[in-house]
Design an enzyme around this catalytic site. Sequence first.
Site, PDB file in Angstrom:
ATOM      1  N   GLU A 169       0.848  -1.204   0.000  1.00 29.78           N
ATOM      2  CA  GLU A 169       0.000   0.000   0.000  1.00 29.78           C
ATOM      3  C   GLU A 169       0.881   1.251   0.000  1.00 29.78           C
ATOM      4  O   GLU A 169       0.637   2.197  -0.751  1.00 29.78           O
ATOM      5  CB  GLU A 169      -0.917  -0.023   1.233  1.00 29.78           C
ATOM      6  CG  GLU A 169      -2.062   0.952   1.143  1.00 29.78           C
ATOM      7  CD  GLU A 169      -3.043   0.831   2.299  1.00 29.78           C
ATOM      8  OE1 GLU A 169      -2.859  -0.042   3.177  1.00 29.78           O
ATOM      9  OE2 GLU A 169      -3.990   1.643   2.346  1.00 29.78           O
ATOM     10  N   ALA A 199      -8.151   2.985   8.651  1.00 30.17           N
ATOM     11  CA  ALA A 199      -7.640   2.024   9.630  1.00 30.17           C
ATOM     12  C   ALA A 199      -6.116   1.959   9.686  1.00 30.17           C
ATOM     13  O   ALA A 199      -5.562   1.434  10.653  1.00 30.17           O
ATOM     14  CB  ALA A 199      -8.205   0.640   9.335  1.00 30.17           C
ATOM     15  N   THR A 201      -2.133   3.929   8.325  1.00 34.57           N
ATOM     16  CA  THR A 201      -1.476   5.087   7.704  1.00 34.57           C
ATOM     17  C   THR A 201      -0.092   4.664   7.228  1.00 34.57           C
ATOM     18  O   THR A 201       0.564   3.826   7.867  1.00 34.57           O
ATOM     19  CB  THR A 201      -1.425   6.289   8.673  1.00 34.57           C
ATOM     20  OG1 THR A 201      -0.974   7.430   7.960  1.00 34.57           O
ATOM     21  CG2 THR A 201      -0.501   6.062   9.868  1.00 34.57           C
TER      22      THR A 201
END
Length: 490
Positions: A169, A199, A201
Amino acid sequence: KEKPKNPWHKAVVIFIAVLGIIAIVALVTTAVLQNKPLQQKFKYGIVLDAGSSHTAVYIYEWPAEKENDTGRVKQKHFCQVKGPGISSYSLSPEQAGHSLRLCIQEAVLNVPRRRHHETPLYLGATAGMRLLRMENQSLCDQVLGSVEKVLQSTPFDYQGARIISGQEEGAFGWVTVNYLSDRLKQGSGTTGALDLGGASTQITFATNQDETGESAENTVTFRLYGNDYFLYTHSFLCYGKDQVLKLALAQQTQAGASTLLDPCFNQGYSTNLSYSSVYSSPCITTQKPLAAGEGFTHRGTGNALQCQEVVRRIFNFSGCTFSHCSFNGVYQPPLQGQFGAFSAYYFVMNFLNLTSDTLENNMEKMARYCSTPWTQIKQQFPNVKEKYLAEYCFSGTYILFLLTHGYNFTSDTWSNIKFIKKISGSDAGWTLGYMLNLTNMIPAEAPDTPPLPHAGYVTLLLFTSLLLFLILLCSLRSLWVRCTSQRQII
Ligand SMILES: Nc1ncnc2c1ncn2[C@@H]1O[C@H](COP(=O)(O)OP(=O)(O)OP(=O)(O)O)[C@@H](O)[C@H]1O
């Protein structure tokens, strides 16, 4: 005496001149036709971002013949799935797949029918599903199975639905930002990526090779367009905007009181919350307080300084075993270069008008927002979703704390952060980088480019031919003059 005329001279000259004219017409026609823009053929790719708070469908488009050129892929369409993220359907998994149908229909309409079968379709699930997997693997599989069933039935080239890792991600968010801003071909001066979800970072930036040595799990290497990149990346699960609020609420309700006076919410704000809504998250490791009833009244007192203290307590700054850490014992090398901050960073900072000011002014603005009474806030922003409005004091304070105390941005380096939503019309986020990677659209080596662009090559050819023809004409003319003047010689 007149020298006998050579009858062939004239004929040869005329023949060569006609040939030359035909050649010029042919050349000019070729040049015009070759430089005429062709009707472009496009290719498409679809990525579903199954986030913790919602699912979004992105359709990308690029010219078929320029697949490997940087900056060519554009976001063509975006569809926000109605309802919560797929992880919220754990008690009725079938609904997870069903929730996607409207956006899938939009995608069918937005990609030309003849391209459907060759359009790759991916689904990547992020932190919401990572948390569900931690809680209950079987429910997690059922939810993924349900979305898979719906995606398999689309006319697209379905390529799979999976939970992507926090590393992916972060790294693909970095690829997206640098691809869209056309920085990858230059080989230096890339932009770091800061992503704040519901949810989790992520922080990702290019660093020196020796800085990545300390922690292998925080290192991602890429070779793109002939350049090597050593990336530092870390994803903090539970430190996304929604889960971190649960951490703060749990931390403030340890005594099990029936009323929580919360400085991170505006004075006059009041709502009833159940203890289970806070403590059921796998991010909350402490037990629901024994003395607690079913729920508590959540009441705002609106004090930014006290809110900072609440936020500070959800960070752990001790126990660093590396040369440098961000927080919770996580390695982080010194920050390098510019950063793009997107997703909730943008939503929150943009609403609070904190995107282009100094850190000190932002702190002041934040204090003003937190101390504004709730009734006034609601009056001032009647069209903003009440849940977002109520949480801006907490979220803004959290973002400022995370960036400064968490990641170590200072007053001097604050201006290195640009809060962004889109770059050149495409949303900043991991989805584009993910698709570029899976379709091999960013080559490891820079493609060889011809020394001249196509139009330049054709024009050069035309001019050289014209020049040669002119030279030929001049020589023919002198030949002609010599022939005709020979006639007068007696
Ligand atoms: N206009 C807005 N103002 C404030 N918050 C917003 C706004 N729009 C969305 N959000 C919130 O911002 C957060 C981040 O949204 P985003 O879509 O990036 O996260 P996600 O993909 O659902 O989460 P994750 O990546 O952690 O799985 C969510 O909590 C969402 O509710």
